[in-house]
Design an enzyme around this catalytic site. Structure first.
Site, PDB file in Angstrom:
ATOM      1  N   LEU A   7       0.830  -1.202   0.000  1.00 16.11           N
ATOM      2  CA  LEU A   7       0.000   0.000   0.000  1.00 16.11           C
ATOM      3  C   LEU A   7       0.866   1.254   0.000  1.00 16.11           C
ATOM      4  O   LEU A   7       1.740   1.413   0.855  1.00 16.11           O
ATOM      5  CB  LEU A   7      -0.934   0.021   1.217  1.00 16.11           C
ATOM      6  CG  LEU A   7      -2.288  -0.656   1.023  1.00 16.11           C
ATOM      7  CD1 LEU A   7      -2.115  -2.165   0.966  1.00 16.11           C
ATOM      8  CD2 LEU A   7      -3.245  -0.260   2.119  1.00 16.11           C
ATOM      9  N   GLY A   8       0.580   2.114  -0.959  1.00 13.88           N
ATOM     10  CA  GLY A   8       1.292   3.389  -1.033  1.00 13.88           C
ATOM     11  C   GLY A   8       0.381   4.532  -0.658  1.00 13.88           C
ATOM     12  O   GLY A   8      -0.448   4.429   0.244  1.00 13.88           O
ATOM     13  N   SER A   9       0.509   5.631  -1.393  1.00 14.78           N
ATOM     14  CA  SER A   9      -0.261   6.834  -1.093  1.00 14.78           C
ATOM     15  C   SER A   9      -0.236   7.753  -2.303  1.00 14.78           C
ATOM     16  O   SER A   9       0.689   7.715  -3.116  1.00 14.78           O
ATOM     17  CB  SER A   9       0.352   7.547   0.120  1.00 14.78           C
ATOM     18  OG  SER A   9      -0.123   8.868   0.219  1.00 14.78           O
ATOM     19  N   SER A  10      -1.247   8.620  -2.402  1.00 21.47           N
ATOM     20  CA  SER A  10      -1.285   9.569  -3.519  1.00 21.47           C
ATOM     21  C   SER A  10      -0.160  10.596  -3.446  1.00 21.47           C
ATOM     22  O   SER A  10       0.110  11.289  -4.427  1.00 21.47           O
ATOM     23  CB  SER A  10      -2.636  10.290  -3.553  1.00 21.47           C
ATOM     24  OG  SER A  10      -2.853  10.997  -2.340  1.00 21.47           O
ATOM     25  N   CYS A  11       0.531  10.675  -2.308  1.00 20.20           N
ATOM     26  CA  CYS A  11       1.618  11.647  -2.180  1.00 20.20           C
ATOM     27  C   CYS A  11       2.860  11.244  -2.973  1.00 20.20           C
ATOM     28  O   CYS A  11       3.833  12.002  -3.030  1.00 20.20           O
ATOM     29  CB  CYS A  11       1.979  11.872  -0.721  1.00 20.20           C
ATOM     30  SG  CYS A  11       2.917  10.518   0.010  1.00 20.20           S
ATOM     31  N   TYR A  38       8.275  10.566   3.270  1.00 21.51           N
ATOM     32  CA  TYR A  38       7.224   9.539   3.235  1.00 21.51           C
ATOM     33  C   TYR A  38       6.994   9.073   1.804  1.00 21.51           C
ATOM     34  O   TYR A  38       6.901   7.866   1.535  1.00 21.51           O
ATOM     35  CB  TYR A  38       5.953  10.131   3.829  1.00 21.51           C
ATOM     36  CG  TYR A  38       4.763   9.211   3.857  1.00 21.51           C
ATOM     37  CD1 TYR A  38       4.671   8.181   4.803  1.00 21.51           C
ATOM     38  CD2 TYR A  38       3.708   9.377   2.965  1.00 21.51           C
ATOM     39  CE1 TYR A  38       3.572   7.345   4.849  1.00 21.51           C
ATOM     40  CE2 TYR A  38       2.600   8.536   3.007  1.00 21.51           C
ATOM     41  CZ  TYR A  38       2.536   7.525   3.943  1.00 21.51           C
ATOM     42  OH  TYR A  38       1.441   6.696   3.977  1.00 21.51           O
ATOM     43  N   LYS A  42       7.550   5.273  -0.020  1.00 16.31           N
ATOM     44  CA  LYS A  42       6.522   4.552  -0.763  1.00 16.31           C
ATOM     45  C   LYS A  42       6.989   4.235  -2.190  1.00 16.31           C
ATOM     46  O   LYS A  42       6.738   3.153  -2.707  1.00 16.31           O
ATOM     47  CB  LYS A  42       5.229   5.373  -0.803  1.00 16.31           C
ATOM     48  CG  LYS A  42       4.552   5.501   0.550  1.00 16.31           C
ATOM     49  CD  LYS A  42       4.163   4.141   1.111  1.00 16.31           C
ATOM     50  CE  LYS A  42       3.397   4.234   2.408  1.00 16.31           C
ATOM     51  NZ  LYS A  42       3.095   2.905   2.979  1.00 16.31           N
ATOM     52  N   PRO A  65      -3.831   4.320  -2.609  1.00 13.61           N
ATOM     53  CA  PRO A  65      -5.134   4.872  -2.248  1.00 13.61           C
ATOM     54  C   PRO A  65      -5.116   6.388  -2.118  1.00 13.61           C
ATOM     55  O   PRO A  65      -4.085   6.993  -1.799  1.00 13.61           O
ATOM     56  CB  PRO A  65      -5.417   4.225  -0.894  1.00 13.61           C
ATOM     57  CG  PRO A  65      -4.069   3.942  -0.315  1.00 13.61           C
ATOM     58  CD  PRO A  65      -3.183   3.636  -1.489  1.00 13.61           C
ATOM     59  N   THR A  66      -6.267   6.990  -2.348  1.00  8.19           N
ATOM     60  CA  THR A  66      -6.465   8.395  -2.053  1.00  8.19           C
ATOM     61  C   THR A  66      -6.718   8.527  -0.546  1.00  8.19           C
ATOM     62  O   THR A  66      -6.485   7.597   0.213  1.00  8.19           O
ATOM     63  CB  THR A  66      -7.640   8.954  -2.884  1.00  8.19           C
ATOM     64  OG1 THR A  66      -7.720  10.350  -2.684  1.00  8.19           O
ATOM     65  CG2 THR A  66      -8.955   8.295  -2.493  1.00  8.19           C
ATOM     66  N   ASN A  67      -7.248   9.662  -0.085  1.00 11.64           N
ATOM     67  CA  ASN A  67      -7.520   9.874   1.337  1.00 11.64           C
ATOM     68  C   ASN A  67      -8.592   8.904   1.822  1.00 11.64           C
ATOM     69  O   ASN A  67      -9.687   8.856   1.257  1.00 11.64           O
ATOM     70  CB  ASN A  67      -8.006  11.311   1.568  1.00 11.64           C
ATOM     71  CG  ASN A  67      -6.997  12.344   1.083  1.00 11.64           C
ATOM     72  OD1 ASN A  67      -5.902  12.437   1.608  1.00 11.64           O
ATOM     73  ND2 ASN A  67      -7.380  13.106   0.075  1.00 11.64           N
ATOM     74  N   HIS A  81      -6.998  13.396  10.724  1.00 13.02           N
ATOM     75  CA  HIS A  81      -7.148  13.953   9.379  1.00 13.02           C
ATOM     76  C   HIS A  81      -8.488  14.678   9.257  1.00 13.02           C
ATOM     77  O   HIS A  81      -9.290  14.688  10.180  1.00 13.02           O
ATOM     78  CB  HIS A  81      -7.008  12.851   8.336  1.00 13.02           C
ATOM     79  CG  HIS A  81      -5.600  12.345   8.220  1.00 13.02           C
ATOM     80  ND1 HIS A  81      -5.275  11.146   7.604  1.00 13.02           N
ATOM     81  CD2 HIS A  81      -4.427  12.864   8.645  1.00 13.02           C
ATOM     82  CE1 HIS A  81      -3.968  10.961   7.663  1.00 13.02           C
ATOM     83  NE2 HIS A  81      -3.432  11.977   8.284  1.00 13.02           N
ATOM     84  N   ARG A  89     -15.481  17.794  15.660  1.00 13.19           N
ATOM     85  CA  ARG A  89     -15.735  19.214  15.938  1.00 13.19           C
ATOM     86  C   ARG A  89     -17.212  19.565  15.778  1.00 13.19           C
ATOM     87  O   ARG A  89     -17.781  20.288  16.601  1.00 13.19           O
ATOM     88  CB  ARG A  89     -14.881  20.089  15.025  1.00 13.19           C
ATOM     89  CG  ARG A  89     -13.398  20.074  15.381  1.00 13.19           C
ATOM     90  CD  ARG A  89     -12.625  21.057  14.529  1.00 13.19           C
ATOM     91  NE  ARG A  89     -13.088  22.413  14.760  1.00 13.19           N
ATOM     92  CZ  ARG A  89     -12.886  23.424  13.923  1.00 13.19           C
ATOM     93  NH1 ARG A  89     -12.235  23.216  12.796  1.00 13.19           N
ATOM     94  NH2 ARG A  89     -13.325  24.634  14.209  1.00 13.19           N
ATOM     95  N   ARG A 111     -10.633  17.843  -2.544  1.00 14.54           N
ATOM     96  CA  ARG A 111     -10.013  16.601  -2.119  1.00 14.54           C
ATOM     97  C   ARG A 111     -10.912  15.414  -2.463  1.00 14.54           C
ATOM     98  O   ARG A 111     -12.125  15.532  -2.551  1.00 14.54           O
ATOM     99  CB  ARG A 111      -9.753  16.608  -0.600  1.00 14.54           C
ATOM    100  CG  ARG A 111      -8.699  17.622  -0.146  1.00 14.54           C
ATOM    101  CD  ARG A 111      -7.313  17.241  -0.604  1.00 14.54           C
ATOM    102  NE  ARG A 111      -6.305  18.172  -0.095  1.00 14.54           N
ATOM    103  CZ  ARG A 111      -5.928  19.285  -0.712  1.00 14.54           C
ATOM    104  NH1 ARG A 111      -6.500  19.620  -1.867  1.00 14.54           N
ATOM    105  NH2 ARG A 111      -4.992  20.054  -0.193  1.00 14.54           N
ATOM    106  N   ASP A 180      -4.531  27.453   2.511  1.00  9.55           N
ATOM    107  CA  ASP A 180      -5.412  26.465   1.907  1.00  9.55           C
ATOM    108  C   ASP A 180      -4.717  25.129   1.657  1.00  9.55           C
ATOM    109  O   ASP A 180      -5.355  24.088   1.609  1.00  9.55           O
ATOM    110  CB  ASP A 180      -5.942  26.984   0.561  1.00  9.55           C
ATOM    111  CG  ASP A 180      -7.255  27.738   0.703  1.00  9.55           C
ATOM    112  OD1 ASP A 180      -7.963  27.493   1.696  1.00  9.55           O
ATOM    113  OD2 ASP A 180      -7.551  28.565  -0.169  1.00  9.55           O
TER     114      ASP A 180
END
Length: 223
Positions: A7-11, A38, A42, A65-67, A81, A89, A111, A180
């Site tokens: 498993l990686g990441s969109s980053c 990070y 990956k 995967p995305t978020n 996150h 909140r 996002r 932002d």
């Protein structure tokens, strides 16, 4: 180990990658500095899997995967996150009858969010793909697969949906003096879709499911 899912990441994609981000954009430009270590870890994992496959004939597959969000997420008030943080909140604002909630930024960045059950389903799907389909859909040195919904929402839309799901009746205020972040991060998911899988859980349904879990486990979460 002959079969493995990494498993990686969109980053892993460059900071200024065109949107939506295709698998082919890997290693084409500079990474986002704040998560470069990070991302490099990956990317190294992806390349290690590809190298083992070439040299030893292993069946190592990588998904990006995305978020992610969903039940059993981290709802800590300081290091969670965006989705679990906003759920907590909004819930606490509702309980305390707070007239408003303040969110950093303008609310315009977009996002993409994927429910964790969809991610689990996609992971099993990728691992169970027959070799012919997997090989025809990927490349030896570009084998990773994006996993997402293919759709994104603004932070404002996300906040308004969570407000509705939690039943909060106050006002949402945006502190435009705060940053932002990246304007958009959307994965292109055509590779996985063409293999035969796509996300099933829409955002509102997923948020309702996540909030219900939060309510059922709120005492443990607060501990």
């Amino acid at each position: 180990v002959t079969n493995l899912l990494f498993l990686g990441s969109s980053c892993i994609y460059p900071k200024n990658a065109a949107q939506p981000m295709k698998e082919q954009y890997l290693l084409t430009d500079t990474l986002e500095p704040t998560n470069e270590p990070y991302a490099l870890a990956k990317i190294a994992g992806i390349k290690l899997c590809e190298s083992y496959n070439r040299q030893y004939g292993t069946n190592y597959r990588s998904v990006m995967p995305t978020n992610l969000y969903g039940p059993q997420d981290n709802f800590h008030p300081e290091n969670s996150h965006v989705i679990p943080a906003l759920i907590r909140r909004f819930h606490e604002a509702k309980q305390n009858n707070n007239p408003s909630i303040e969110i950093w930024g303008t609310g315009t960045p977009k996002r993409e969010f994927l429910h964790v059950d969809d991610m689990a389903d996609a992971s099993v799907f990728v691992m169970e793909l027959d070799n012919e389909t997997y090989t025809n859909s990927t490349q030896t040195m570009l084998s990773h697969i994006n996993v997402g919904t293919g759709e994104d929402v603004t932070i404002k839309q996300l906040a308004e949906t969570i407000k509705a799901v939690t039943g909060y009746n106050g006002e949402i205020k945006f502190d435009t003096t705060k940053p932002d972040g990246t304007k958009r991060k959307l994965l292109q998911v055509d590779r996985l879709k063409n293999m035969g899988w796509q996300a099933k859980i829409d955002l509102k349904t997923g948020l309702e499911n996540t909030y219900q879990w939060y309510l059922e486990n709120i005492d443990d979460i607060r501990k």
